[in-house]
Design an enzyme around this catalytic site. Structure first.
Site, PDB file in Angstrom:
ATOM      1  CB  CYS A  66      17.723  21.268   7.722  1.00 44.59           C
ATOM      2  SG  CYS A  66      16.638  19.972   8.288  1.00 44.59           S
ATOM      3  CB  THR A 110      -8.963  15.961  -1.296  1.00 46.58           C
ATOM      4  OG1 THR A 110      -9.917  16.590  -0.455  1.00 46.58           O
ATOM      5  CG2 THR A 110      -9.678  15.147  -2.345  1.00 46.58           C
ATOM      6  CE1 TYR A 111      -6.742  11.109   3.470  1.00 52.15           C
ATOM      7  CE2 TYR A 111      -5.975  13.349   3.744  1.00 52.15           C
ATOM      8  CZ  TYR A 111      -5.710  12.002   3.602  1.00 52.15           C
ATOM      9  OH  TYR A 111      -4.418  11.560   3.574  1.00 52.15           O
ATOM     10  CG  ASN A 112     -13.877  14.978  -0.707  1.00 52.71           C
ATOM     11  OD1 ASN A 112     -13.447  15.903  -1.408  1.00 52.71           O
ATOM     12  ND2 ASN A 112     -14.070  13.757  -1.161  1.00 52.71           N
ATOM     13  CB  THR A 113     -12.519  16.466   6.059  1.00 54.63           C
ATOM     14  OG1 THR A 113     -11.108  16.218   5.936  1.00 54.63           O
ATOM     15  CG2 THR A 113     -13.254  15.159   5.997  1.00 54.63           C
ATOM     16  CD  GLU A 167      -8.337  19.297   8.271  1.00 60.89           C
ATOM     17  OE1 GLU A 167      -9.333  19.156   7.582  1.00 60.89           O
ATOM     18  OE2 GLU A 167      -8.355  19.917   9.355  1.00 60.89           O
TER      19      GLU A 167
END
Lengths: 475, 789
Positions: free
Chosen positions: A121, A369-372, A446
């Site tokens: 890297c 989480t964004y619940n999406t 995401e």
């Protein structure tokens, strides 16, 4: 009566928008890295990261980082998509590199270089070469590992193992480093080194996984290898990501949603899976992970000498531990050595504070989480997140007794598995195609989320192996 | 009486005897549990599930419950519990989330009775109801607790902790319906078994996971919890809010806690990692365990008292694959090995010394202290007559030694600190001023130093020899104490012996203090005084009258030896001697102060070429002004080092500040920082805040300089919405209102804001000051009588 000074805000920073602090800095005559056209990531379009009107919490975070570190690097820009995590990540990295600790500052950066070099890297190597010199490191060391003091060189073996096959670490390795002598390590130093190594191995995964671009000031210098060497490096070429993907992509999301629903229901209903079946499912997942090796295994030809010089035995890489015809190392049972109970307790004893921060970081990322999901809202994604986390641990040979590895197969499609395995095990082979091919209808943020899970799961896995070895040494 | 009766009946038919013993298991144990009659123990782990009977002097394997062709994960136990009512009934918690019950009464080889697969994640704990035969409770990683009726196939009720993993569940021993559950996030919840919808009570017990809890067997309200934060806490649950009544700090995460039967305040603990011992604590004495079992080679995973009413037998299982029975008689008691002693100096030179009473008394018989031992105070802890265990008793004595008023006084320090001028004037003036301050306090040597510094650094080229002589002469005539035998040396400078005496006069206060109050210190000193011809016990038998001779010898001898060396080297060995005995003040000082002295010495001892050269040059420079002041830097440096070593860090720091760049690079950063911190610390102890701040400001060390830049943030809340203002001090992000308006001019205050603590109105400092000059009421018109001081 009391007298108090009101807090005031520097005007240079107040006008910050996205990449704005750079502008503000220049106004005041300070040399600043200039924003180049292509943005912090080769995989993600700039606009995605620097959306106008970034939420104020994120802005504040960048301002804080800028004030404390003097710059906001590309990693931070991309991680900024998840500000909650970024702040936790920052605190940890700050503690590791800049706060009181057993190791002197320059050695910390050198260890970071060694770790990043294992995955070729060049981004991180370059970054920390600069930092190394800044804190007063001896420039001669940068000529290569052979020029470093023997104490650091002795870390090479464990660095190699941690990077590629952490399950091979035994208490003998620890013993060898700690045995008294001129170049021996103290236990506290070693633990800090271990945390640094795992941190930078997994950060390298993130750099490749998100296609982080070199910093502006590194640009053109010899230290920069484009992170995705295999072809298509045109930034933000819109092949379906986040845009109007094909129908297939749409269906993918639907299928995933359905499966999650199905699994959830089946869990409530039948419990008919026998224990033997569970065990075989884990083995299956392990062996199957053999098959998802990336197809284009190119020889590491494009390696540059300035990175290579920190690597000994560059051929040593990840090897599946379930290759046929070989004695497989025993599976690591997650319940026997957990981070929460054992790892934390040990690390907090030997290198206080960092345990707390790592614990926080693991928790933040595990519960983030964004619940999406793609375009759907209000989805419970815990199942999906757990599948990714456990799959990463699975490819490193850690098994959860209470997890049904059949779920992994149901929830993670093949292209995603390929991506996860590549990024976790040999990140230098990640290509842009891999990035774009999985979850084609999902948002970039995401995908970054997946990378964060990957980063932390990988770090925890390696850390668990390392700490277990330390524990065994101590008992 | 009733309790006693019960004990005898419980133990009556079945007296427990035994010794410390162990047996090897085939695999690491995760948990153990005993049968009610204390004759059998079950051991469970990932690869083991066996029952052992406890014989007189060995464990005998009775039964292996791990049967079947293929080892199933159901056998991989995280916890095991033996029913205290029915001796055929066992329950285990499996790592894969299954709760299994076992019936030893079954005729077949496989004793597995029932299988509950309701938990999604690992089950951490199972617990039988203490009086109800069929009631079983489980707590799991998935955050749920389930209550099973063993006559039914499914759980009767499910309790959701609404938070992270459950680590432990325990039925209350006295309250039929109550159980406690501990969680990974640090909370403890109390539930009523009849109400699965909501917990009765919740409180945060630990920082980080709470690994275990245990109800007190006798006191109904007490619950002990142990956590990853290395604490064991005892909570009193009788009050409306759980109250922490005891807290024991251990050295590692606490994995299990178990109250010791029949001992109200005793609790056994073992740790999760690193530490392999089992401790029994008296919670009232949280600093040292009252007993310790050190047999295990790896972490102890399960502890259990062998019998409900017997406090002397403890069983333990461990990751090192052994099962132990510990007998209390064989426990090691750290208190026996501990040497409880404490020693502390007060600011004014008083010394407090606490030690075991026995030590003190025997010691004072042997060798009485000389000097002023004023207030020996003795503390003794009264034993609790109800306590039946003798080893918690101890008593210690505290002695306080005061120094006499005039010698121990630190007034000179305070005066000097207040009067010294450190900056803002030319160097010469500063030096003169400080010399005067020192002289007024009868600290001639320091005064001399200042004068010399002035001569070296600022008057070079302007000082006439007459002036110089004058200053030296002045210095020597003010000497307060002189021994007759060296008077002849004084006109030509200060002879080393006379200087010695003088210095002794100055530092006598300290000597007395040291000698009289602590023989310990002298002992140490003595060991370091190698090369001195003085016999060791001579130093120890420090009688007042001998002191003079003692010091003379002590210093002349090494002095004579050292003079073989050339000048710069000489400084170090000499200083070493000085450290050893605080009375050895001024050898170095002589050289820095006065070239004559050095000249004298040079004549009397061997003349190495280097030395003579340098000495001659010194004299020359002073009279003929040929050498740059840099030349003296090493000497000045040594002077400062000497003062610091001697304990007068005040002089060292003051000189350092006054000389600034002239000397700074001569002394390494760390030493400077060390001086500064010590001086600042001293100033702050004397509450000389302003002066300490001035010193911080004037210091050139980065580490010191930033001392008063740390923690300068002031957090304020918006006066409208009462929420913290994060960004700017004058405008609230939330309610978009300017929070701090000046009550006088009605503009926003963006700088110094001053407000009344009575009515909380305020404004610009200037405005308020002006307003209150003319009016005594609040400018906001609230009618409050504000005061500005």
């Amino acid at each position: 009566m009391l007298v108090a000074g009101s807090q005031c805000c520097s005007p240079g920073l107040a006008e910050y928008r996205g990449c704005g602090p750079l502008r503000g800095g220049e106004d005041r005559g300070i040399k600043m890295p200039r924003q180049l056209g292509r943005g912090p990531s080769a995989f993600i379009p700039v606009e995605e990261i620097l959306r106008e009107g970034v939420e104020s919490s994120r802005r504040q975070l960048f301002i804080d980082a800028f004030v404390s570190a003097g710059k906001v690097d590309n990693i931070a820009m991309v991680m900024g998509l998840h500000p909650q995590y970024l702040s936790s990540f920052w605190k940890t990295q700050y503690l590791l590199l800049r706060m009181d600790g057993p190791l002197p500052y320059h050695k910390r950066h050198y260890i970071a270089i060694m770790a990043a070099a294992r995955h070729q890297c060049s981004y991180l190597v370059g970054l920390h070469m600069g930092e190394f010199l800044q804190v007063g490191g001896n420039p001669a060391w940068l000529q290569g590992l052979h020029c470093a003091p023997p104490k650091l060189r002795s870390l090479n073996e464990i660095n190699k193992l941690l990077a590629h096959r952490p399950w091979l670490i035994t208490k003998e390795h620890i013993e060898a480093l700690l045995k008294t002598g001129e170049n021996s390590w103290s236990l506290a130093e070693l633990v800090q080194a271990l945390v640094l190594l795992t941190h930078y191995h997994s950060l390298a995964s993130f750099v490749f996984g998100c296609g982080i671009n070199p910093e502006a000031e590194q640009d053109g210098g010899p230290g920069c290898r484009p992170p995705s060497p295999h072809g298509d490096s045109s930034p933000a070429s819109d092949d379906g990501v986040g845009g109007s993907g094909g129908k297939d992509a749409m269906r993918e999301v639907e299928v995933l949603m359905e499966r999650m629903q199905l699994l959830r229901e089946s869990q409530l209903e039948e419990e008919g899976v026998t224990q033997e079946e569970m065990a075989t499912r884990f083995e299956l997942e392990k062996t199957e992970s053999l098959l998802v090796a990336p197809s284009d295994i190119a020889a590491p030809t494009s390696l540059q000498s300035n990175v290579l010089c920190f690597v000994e035995d560059p051929e040593f890489g990840y090897k599946d531990f379930t290759r046929r015809g070989e004695q497989a190392p025993p599976t690591f049972r997650a319940q026997d050595y957990t981070w929460e109970d054992h790892g934390y307790s040990l690390i907090n004893r030997l290198y206080p504070d960092v345990g707390q921060l790592l614990d926080e970081k693991f928790q933040v990322v595990y519960n983030l989480t964004y619940n999406t999901i793609a375009m759907h809202c209000g989805v419970d994604t815990s199942m999906l997140r757990r599948a990714i986390w456990n799959y990463v641990h699975c490819v490193f040979g850690i098994r959860y007794d209470d997890y049904d590895y059949g779920e992994v197969n149901q929830l993670l499609e093949r292209s995603l598995k390929v991506y996860i395995k590549t990024v976790a095990c040999y990140p230098e082979k990640t290509t842009k195609r891999m990035y774009t091919q999985f979850w084609r209808h999902f948002k970039h943020s995401e995908k970054v989320h997946v990378n964060l899970l990957l980063l932390e799961a990988r770090m925890q896995a390696a850390l668990l192996y390392a700490l277990r070895a330390v524990t065994r040494y101590m008992t | 009486m009733e309790k006693m009766a019960r004990v005898t009946t419980a133990l009556g038919g079945n007296t427990i005897t035994g010794r410390t013993m162990f047996c090897h298991l085939d695999a690491p144990a995760n948990a153990i549990s005993v049968c009610r009659d204390a004759a059998q123990v079950v051991v469970a782990g990932r690869n083991i599930f066996k029952i052992y009977s406890i014989e007189e002097d060995q464990f005998v394997e009775k039964l292996n419950l791990r049967v079947g062709r293929k080892p199933s994960l159901n056998f991989s136990c995280a916890d095991v519990v033996w029913h205290q009512m029915d001796e055929n009934l066992l329950a285990t918690a499996a790592t894969n989330g299954v709760v299994v019950t076992w019936n030893l009464g079954k005729p077949s080889r496989n004793k597995q009775d029932q299988l509950f697969t309701e938990h999604k994640r690992t089950v951490n704990k199972v617990c039988f109801h203490p009086t109800e035969v069929y009631m079983l409770l489980s707590g799991s990683q998935d955050g749920y607790m389930k209550c099973f009726d063993l006559r039914k196939k499914d759980s009767v009720s499910t309790f959701s902790g609404q938070s992270e993993s459950v680590r432990d569940v325990q039925f209350s021993i006295r309250d039929y319906f109550t159980f406690a559950a501990t969680f990974e996030n640090g909370n403890v919840q109390l539930w009523d078994i009849r109400r699965p919808d909501r917990y009765e009570r919740m409180f945060t017990a630990h920082n980080g996971p709470v690994f275990c809890c245990d109800w007190h067997p006798e006191d109904r309200g007490w619950l002990a919890t142990g956590g990853r934060d290395k604490m064991v806490k005892v909570w009193d649950m009788n009050t409306t809010r759980a109250k922490e009544i005891y807290c024991v700090q251990t050295i590692a995460s606490v994995a299990r806690v178990k109250w010791r039967p029949e001992c109200k305040h005793h609790i056994a603990t073992c740790s999760m990692m690193v530490d392999h011992n089992i401790y029994v604590w008296d919670v009232r004495r949280p600093f040292i365990p009252s007993a310790m079992f050190e047999e295990h080679k790896d972490v102890t995973t399960g502890i259990v008292w062998r019998h409900l009413h017997d406090p002397y037998f403890l069983l333990s299982g461990s990751k090192d694959s052994t099962l132990y029975q510990h007998i209390f008689k064989d426990a090691s008691q750290p208190i026996d090995r501990a040497n409880p002693e404490g020693l502390c100096y007060s600011l004014y030179g008083d010394l407090a010394f606490a030690a075991k009473e026995s030590l003190i008394s025997s010691d004072s018989n042997r060798k009485p202290y000389i000097g002023d031992r004023r207030h020996p105070i003795f503390f003794k802890r009264k034993l609790d007559p109800t306590e039946q265990f003798e080893y918690i008793s101890s008593s210690s004595a505290l002695s306080v030694f005061e120094t006499d008023v005039e010698s121990g006084s630190m007034d000179w320090f305070v005066h000097t600190a207040k009067q010294y001028a450190l900056a803002g004037r030319p160097l010469a003036e500063l030096c003169d001023h400080n010399a005067k301050v020192a002289k007024d306090l009868d600290r001639n040597q320091v005064a001399q130093t200042w004068t010399m510094l002035r001569i070296i650094y600022s008057s070079l080229g302007t000082v006439s020899s007459a002036n110089l002589n004058h200053s030296i002469g002045k210095g020597s005539t003010t000497l307060p104490l002189m021994n007759s035998f060296n008077l002849k040396d004084i006109p030509s400078g200060l002879g080393s012996e006379s200087r010695l005496d003088r210095s002794k006069g100055e530092s006598r206060t300290e000597n007395i203090l040291m000698d009289s109050s602590s023989t310990l210190i002298n002992n140490e000193d003595n060991e370091e005084t190698e090369g001195s011809d003085v016999p060791a016990d001579y130093l120890l038998g420090d009688v007042e009258g001998d002191e003079d001779d003692l010091y003379m010898m002590d210093h002349e001898n090494p002095h004579a030896e050292e003079q073989e060396y050339s000048l710069p080297q000489e400084a170090f060995p000499l200083r070493h001697e000085i450290v050893d005995n605080p009375s050895a003040l001024d050898h170095l000082q002589d050289k820095a102060d006065s070239p004559h002295v050095s000249g004298n010495e040079a004549e009397t001892v061997s003349l190495t070429p280097v030395e003579s050269f340098s000495l001659i040059s010194i004299s020359h420079s002073l009279y003929e002004n040929r050498l740059p002041s840099d030349f003296f830097n090493p000497i000045v440096r040594d002077t400062l080092l000497f003062y610091a070593e001697q304990g007068d860090v005040q002089t060292a720091v003051s000189v350092l500040i006054v000389l600034g760049d002239r000397i700074r690079k001569e002394i390494d950063e760390q030493t400077q920082e060390h001086w500064y911190t010590s001086y600042i610390d001293l100033l702050q102890r004397f509450q000389l805040w302003n002066i300490s701040n001035e010193v911080i400001k004037l210091s050139t060390c980065r580490a010191i300089n930033c001392l008063n830049q740390a923690s300068t943030t002031l957090h304020i809340n918006c006066s409208n919405c009462k929420r913290p203002m994060s960004n700017r001090g004058w405008i609230c992000d939330r309610c978009r209102q300017c929070a701090s308006m000046c009550a006088v001019c009605h503009h926003v205050v963006k700088g110094l804001f001053v407000w009344c603590q009575g009515c909380s109105h305020g404004g610009h400092l200037q405005h308020i000051m002006k307003w209150l000059e003319t009016s005594s009421h609040c400018p906001a018109g609230c009618g409050h009588l504000c005061e500005y001081t």
